[in-house]
Design an enzyme around this catalytic site. Structure first.
Site, PDB file in Angstrom:
ATOM      1  N   ILE A  65      -9.218  -7.357  -9.377  1.00 48.90           N
ATOM      2  CA  ILE A  65     -10.066  -6.158  -9.288  1.00 48.90           C
ATOM      3  C   ILE A  65     -10.342  -5.560 -10.667  1.00 48.90           C
ATOM      4  O   ILE A  65     -11.413  -4.994 -10.903  1.00 48.90           O
ATOM      5  CB  ILE A  65      -9.470  -5.105  -8.320  1.00 48.90           C
ATOM      6  CG1 ILE A  65     -10.547  -4.109  -7.893  1.00 48.90           C
ATOM      7  CG2 ILE A  65      -8.278  -4.385  -8.919  1.00 48.90           C
ATOM      8  CD1 ILE A  65     -11.696  -4.732  -7.143  1.00 48.90           C
ATOM      9  N   SER A  96      -0.766  -6.254 -19.389  1.00 52.53           N
ATOM     10  CA  SER A  96      -0.691  -7.289 -18.372  1.00 52.53           C
ATOM     11  C   SER A  96       0.193  -8.398 -18.912  1.00 52.53           C
ATOM     12  O   SER A  96       0.181  -8.657 -20.121  1.00 52.53           O
ATOM     13  CB  SER A  96      -2.096  -7.819 -18.082  1.00 52.53           C
ATOM     14  OG  SER A  96      -2.239  -8.232 -16.743  1.00 52.53           O
ATOM     15  N   ARG A  97       0.938  -9.029 -18.029  1.00 54.18           N
ATOM     16  CA  ARG A  97       1.822 -10.091 -18.510  1.00 54.18           C
ATOM     17  C   ARG A  97       1.038 -11.345 -18.841  1.00 54.18           C
ATOM     18  O   ARG A  97       1.415 -12.121 -19.702  1.00 54.18           O
ATOM     19  CB  ARG A  97       2.901 -10.377 -17.469  1.00 54.18           C
ATOM     20  CG  ARG A  97       3.814  -9.192 -17.220  1.00 54.18           C
ATOM     21  CD  ARG A  97       4.576  -9.340 -15.936  1.00 54.18           C
ATOM     22  NE  ARG A  97       3.689  -9.582 -14.805  1.00 54.18           N
ATOM     23  CZ  ARG A  97       4.081  -9.715 -13.556  1.00 54.18           C
ATOM     24  NH1 ARG A  97       5.355  -9.651 -13.260  1.00 54.18           N
ATOM     25  NH2 ARG A  97       3.207  -9.922 -12.598  1.00 54.18           N
ATOM     26  N   LYS A 131      -6.474   1.701  -4.770  1.00 53.43           N
ATOM     27  CA  LYS A 131      -6.066   1.865  -3.380  1.00 53.43           C
ATOM     28  C   LYS A 131      -5.280   0.638  -2.934  1.00 53.43           C
ATOM     29  O   LYS A 131      -5.498  -0.439  -3.495  1.00 53.43           O
ATOM     30  CB  LYS A 131      -7.265   2.104  -2.450  1.00 53.43           C
ATOM     31  CG  LYS A 131      -8.410   1.093  -2.553  1.00 53.43           C
ATOM     32  CD  LYS A 131      -8.254  -0.359  -2.266  1.00 53.43           C
ATOM     33  CE  LYS A 131      -7.656  -0.826  -0.974  1.00 53.43           C
ATOM     34  NZ  LYS A 131      -7.759  -2.332  -0.849  1.00 53.43           N
ATOM     35  N   ASP A 163      -4.799  -3.897   3.852  1.00 55.58           N
ATOM     36  CA  ASP A 163      -5.302  -3.766   2.472  1.00 55.58           C
ATOM     37  C   ASP A 163      -6.825  -3.576   2.488  1.00 55.58           C
ATOM     38  O   ASP A 163      -7.317  -2.614   1.902  1.00 55.58           O
ATOM     39  CB  ASP A 163      -4.878  -4.971   1.626  1.00 55.58           C
ATOM     40  CG  ASP A 163      -5.421  -4.874   0.220  1.00 55.58           C
ATOM     41  OD1 ASP A 163      -4.738  -4.328  -0.660  1.00 55.58           O
ATOM     42  OD2 ASP A 163      -6.576  -5.311  -0.008  1.00 55.58           O
TER      43      ASP A 163
END
Ligand code: NAP
Length: 307
Positions: free
Chosen positions: A15, A37-38, A91, A169
């Site tokens: 996303i 971010s990894r 969300k 979701d």
């Protein structure tokens, strides 16, 4: 023109890449100042793999936008607020209601913005639907939300792990629209939840609410996807299609478009307004219905699911 607000985007996955980065880049209000971010990065943007390091090294970034799945998100949101940053939540806003209440209390105590976003509420026809329904009597409302989990969550096992919410979701997007457009509150009275034999969250759900409102969510739909809310009223039928982006009255297209591309720019415009005015926006109504369904729902076991 005021300087753009610097934002750090955390969790560079589907996303973030599909919607957040384009929305931020298209806005004069925002500057994508860092990513955390990894594995993921965004070309040309300073990147961190550790959140606490970013908070320590970039005190110039006042806003954190969290695009992680719901279960790991709380720790990041809490750390960001403790570090004096405004926070925007994807969300669903958390894995549980009480953790979002805790974040809301912390944001209030620190006088920081917390925005629990509901992107589907920004779909182009939602406001028009709310306005049209506001003086009508609803006699029936049915939600059909059928999509292909393999298309929208390719290989994302977290959606089937505890806290991943399964078909809720996407279903919570429908509930975010429902709770925005109905002129009266409704409550869940029954639910059936279909759990794949090898998974911890439902792949399909049928919900019954008060006031003749119902919903069916299914993640097994291939081919055309369906995101419809059909309402019957004392003044005739209304339908919101394409996830709230297209409004039909009496079967005739009234307004909106078959695209979701306006939703995230609207979320970032709202976040800029909230930060500028020192406000918070945390509405948990859609998630209350999900929690109720998990509490009240009858569980049935269906075929195992593999990506
Ligand atoms: P995703 O791609 O699976 O995850 C986003 C990123 O979060 C991952 O790339 C990963 O980045 C990081 N992450 C995952 N698990 C983590 C963990 N345990 N600890 C720390 N970081 C972790 O998920 P997504 O589809 O973008 O969804 C993220 C959120 O956006 C969800 O709440 C979802 O409901 C919402 N959303 C998704 C869509 C969609 O179409 N997929 C649409 C609207 C909203 P690193 O491995 O690089 O750290």
């Amino acid at each position: 023109m005021p300087a753009p607000l610097k934002v750090a985007l955390v969790g560079i996955g589907k996303i973030a890449v599909d919607q957040h980065v384009p929305a931020i880049n298209a806005s004069d209000d925002w500057e994508l100042a860092a990513t955390v971010s990894r594995h993921g990065t965004v070309d040309g943007v300073p990147s961190f793999t550790d959140f606490d390091t970013m908070l320590a090294e970039r005190p110039d970034i006042p806003v954190i936008s969290l695009c992680l799945p719901p279960v790991p998100r709380y720790r990041y949101a809490q750390a960001a607020l403790m570090a004096g940053r405004h926070v925007m939540l994807e969300k669903p806003p958390g894995a549980t209601l009480s953790e979002v209440h805790a974040l809301d209390a912390l944001a209030t105590e620190k006088a920081l913005t917390l925005y629990a976003t509901w992107h589907s509420r920004e779909a182009t026809a939602v406001d028009a639907a709310r306005t049209w329904l506001s003086d009508k009597t609803i006699t029936r409302c049915h939600i059909t939300w059928r999509e292909d989990v393999r298309k929208w969550h390719p290989g994302q096992d977290w959606v089937f792990e505890p806290g991943g919410m399964g078909v809720f979701d996407p279903g919570i997007n429908a509930l975010s629209i429902l709770t925005a457009i109905l002129p009266m509150p409704v409550h869940l009275t029954a639910a059936t939840l279909e759990f794949p034999a090898n998974r911890d969250t439902p792949i399909a759900a049928q919900l019954t609410f008060s006031d003749n409102v119902s919903a069916e969510f299914d993640w097994r739909q291939t081919g055309p996807q369906t995101w419809d809310i059909e309402v019957e009223t004392d003044k005739g039928p209304m339908a919101l299609r394409m996830g709230g982006n297209r409004l039909e009255l009496g079967g005739t297209h009234l307004t909106g478009q078959d695209s979701i591309m306006g939703e995230y720019p609207a979320l970032y415009a709202r976040m800029a307004e909230l930060v500028t005015t020192g406000a918070r926006d945390v509405d948990l109504a859609p998630m209350v219905h999900v929690a109720d369904a998990m509490t009240l729902g009858r569980r049935i076991t269906v075929d195992p699911f593999h990506f």
